[in-house]
Structure formats: structure tokens, C-alpha cells
Design a protein around this motif. Structure first.
Motif, short mmCIF file in Angstrom:
data_model
loop_
_atom_site.label_atom_id
_atom_site.label_comp_id
_atom_site.label_asym_id
_atom_site.label_seq_id
_atom_site.Cartn_x
_atom_site.Cartn_y
_atom_site.Cartn_z
N MET A 112 0.80 -1.22 0.00
CA MET A 112 0.00 0.00 0.00
C MET A 112 0.84 1.28 0.00
O MET A 112 0.31 2.36 -0.27
N TYR A 113 2.12 1.18 0.30
CA TYR A 113 2.93 2.37 0.54
C TYR A 113 2.94 3.32 -0.66
O TYR A 113 2.71 4.52 -0.52
N ILE A 114 3.21 2.81 -1.85
CA ILE A 114 3.34 3.67 -3.03
C ILE A 114 2.03 4.38 -3.33
O ILE A 114 1.99 5.60 -3.58
N ILE A 116 -0.44 5.09 -1.28
CA ILE A 116 -0.72 6.09 -0.23
C ILE A 116 0.13 7.34 -0.44
O ILE A 116 -0.36 8.48 -0.33
N GLN A 117 1.41 7.15 -0.75
CA GLN A 117 2.30 8.30 -0.91
C GLN A 117 2.01 9.08 -2.18
O GLN A 117 2.35 10.27 -2.26
N ILE A 118 1.38 8.47 -3.17
CA ILE A 118 0.97 9.21 -4.36
C ILE A 118 -0.26 10.06 -4.06
O ILE A 118 -0.35 11.23 -4.48
N LEU A 119 -1.21 9.49 -3.32
CA LEU A 119 -2.47 10.20 -3.05
C LEU A 119 -2.34 11.22 -1.93
O LEU A 119 -3.06 12.23 -1.94
N ARG A 120 -1.49 10.98 -0.96
CA ARG A 120 -1.44 11.83 0.23
C ARG A 120 -1.12 13.29 -0.05
O ARG A 120 -1.73 14.18 0.55
N PRO A 121 -0.20 13.62 -0.97
CA PRO A 121 0.11 15.05 -1.18
C PRO A 121 -0.97 15.83 -1.94
O PRO A 121 -0.90 17.06 -2.00
#
Length: 273
Positions: A112-114, A116-121
Motif C-alpha cells: 500500500m505504501y506507493i 498512499i504516498q501518491i495520493l497523500r500530497p
């Protein structure tokens, strides 16, 4: 309230009072255009009219409860708070189990990391066109954007909280014969609670900020809608009255969350009462 708390409150109020006094002096001296910067007194009068709605007061003067709760301000505040509550519950309700799973399982975290880090910003306000396209107008697009605003603070703090559990506690629990389920429920989750509550506190503030943005474009009431309406008519005093209402509600929410955190985390802050 003890004397020390009163002193703390008084010291905290000193700077806002000084700012208001200077603001009033500047406006009373005629140094600024009242249309661009109304005086605190003018904003206070408008805020009171916004609260009680003069027409309702005149028509129902015999019933103070009727006129006090019939003004636009109460209606708009309740509308905004409803959207915040629903969006926050949805966003935090989805983030909490996912955060726990990502924190407890390295496999789920890696998967899930990638994403989440794409959507979070991405700012929640950037979803405005999609929200309106998917849900139309009204509460659904506003709730959708608020849920996004609340989702990531709770998610990230939950992940960090679960992953930051001291390995000493985990080894001690294993040496005492605790099962993985017991370790998770009795060691990892309690240790992560301070982080989760910190994320909840941040998420509430983020949700309340984005509700104003969502109400500017999608709903027919609420504090954001009323501020935008006042802007269109150049009612600067009403714009500022709405802004200060938002600030006061935000302050009350933060104070409430701080007290709740202190109550729930008595064990974390020490054994003192």
C-alpha cells in the motif's frame, strides 16, 4: 478553576485583546476604508445580527428561545458541523483499520505504501471537480472532500504509532507466552493510542478547514456558503463575522480534543492524577 489556570487564560487572552484594541484604533482613526477593513465593533454588531436574525427577533420577541435559535448563524453552523461529523467519521473510520493493518503487517505496508504516498500530497480541494462530477451538488461532494481531508492524518499517525512500539515490550510479551493476537490487542494498540489521538486531532482541524472550501461551491448553506454570499454583496463585516465564528469553533474543538486526550492518556503522561 484554579488561580494558575486563570492566569494562563488571562495571559493567552492578552495578545488577542491588544490586537483588537489596535484594530479598533486604526479603524476609528479613518486610516483604512471601512469597506475593506471594518472595525471590531462593526463586526461584532454584524455577528450579533447574524446570530439572532433581526426579523425573527422582531416577530417572536416574546419567545427568546425561538429568536435565539432562528438566526442564520445557528443554521449555518449546524450545517457545517453536520458535514464535518459525517465526513470525519467516514474518513477516520476507513483510515484506522487500514493504518493498523499497515503498521502491523510489513507485507500490507509494502503493498500500500506507493499508492498512499501518491495520493497523500494531493490537496482535498483538488478533488472538487471530481466530487461535483461524481456526486453533483449538496452534501455528498462536501462529505467526500472532508472524508479525504480526515483520512490521511489518521492513517499516517496510526501507521507510525503501531510501528513505533518499543521492541522491548514485544519481546517481553513473547517471553511471557502471549499470543500474536494478545500482543496486538494488549501491547501494540495501547502503545499506538497517543499517535492515533494526535492524528484524530489533526484530522478534525483539516476536516473543518476543507468544509469551508466545499461549501463555497457545492451546498446552499453553511459558514463557507454564507461567507461567499457576503463577499458577493461586499458585506465585509459579515465575511469577517463568519471567519471569526469558524475560528471560535475551531478553538473550542481543539480545547475539547485536548481535554479528551489528557483524560484518555492519563496512563501515558504518568501516574499523577
Amino acid at each position: 478553576m484554579s488561580k494558575s489556570k486563570w492566569r494562563t487564560v488571562a495571559s493567552g487572552m492578552a495578545v488577542p485583546i491588544i490586537v483588537i484594541v489596535v484594530w479598533q484604533i486604526v479603524c476609528s482613526s479613518g486610516w483604512v476604508n471601512p469597506l475593506k477593513l471594518p472595525s471590531p465593533a462593526a463586526v461584532a454588531v454584524r455577528w450579533w445580527q447574524y446570530l439572532i436574525q433581526a426579523e425573527a427577533y422582531t416577530a417572536e420577541a416574546g419567545n427568546w428561545l425561538t429568536w435565539l435559535f432562528s438566526g442564520e448563524l445557528i443554521h449555518d453552523t449546524l450545517g457545517s458541523m453536520y458535514r464535518v461529523a459525517v465526513g470525519f467519521i467516514i474518513g477516520a473510520g476507513l483510515a484506522l483499520p487500514l493504518g493498523v493493518a499497515m503498521g502491523a503487517s510489513q507485507i500490507i505496508y509494502d503493498r500500500m505504501y506507493i499508492l498512499i504516498q501518491i495520493l497523500r500530497p494531493i490537496p482535498p480541494s483538488a478533488y472538487t471537480p471530481l466530487a461535483m462530477l461524481w456526486f453533483g451538488l449538496g452534501n455528498p461532494p462536501a462529505v467526500f472532500m472532508i472524508a479525504i481531508a480526515a483520512f490521511f492524518p489518521v492513517l499516517i499517525n496510526t501507521i507510525v504509532g503501531v510501528r513505533q512500539v518499543d521492541s522491548i515490550y514485544l519481546r517481553a510479551a513473547k517471553n511471557l507466552g502471549a499470543s500474536q493476537q494478545t500482543i496486538f490487542l494488549r501491547v501494540m494498540l495501547p502503545a499506538a493510542v497517543p499517535y492515533i489521538l494526535a492524528g484524530v486531532r489533526i484530522a478534525i482541524g483539516a476536516a473543518f478547514m476543507i468544509v469551508i472550501v466545499s461549501e463555497l461551491i457545492a451546498v446552499p448553506d453553511g459558514l463557507g456558503f454564507r461567507i461567499n454570499e457576503a463577499r458577493e454583496y461586499s458585506w465585509t463585516d459579515k465575511v469577517m463575522a463568519g471567519m471569526f465564528t469558524i475560528g471560535i469553533i475551531g478553538l473550542l474543538l481543539d480545547i475539547g480534543m485536548n481535554k479528551l486526550n489528557n483524560h484518555l492518556l492519563r496512563w501515558h503522561r504518568g501516574l499523577e492524577s
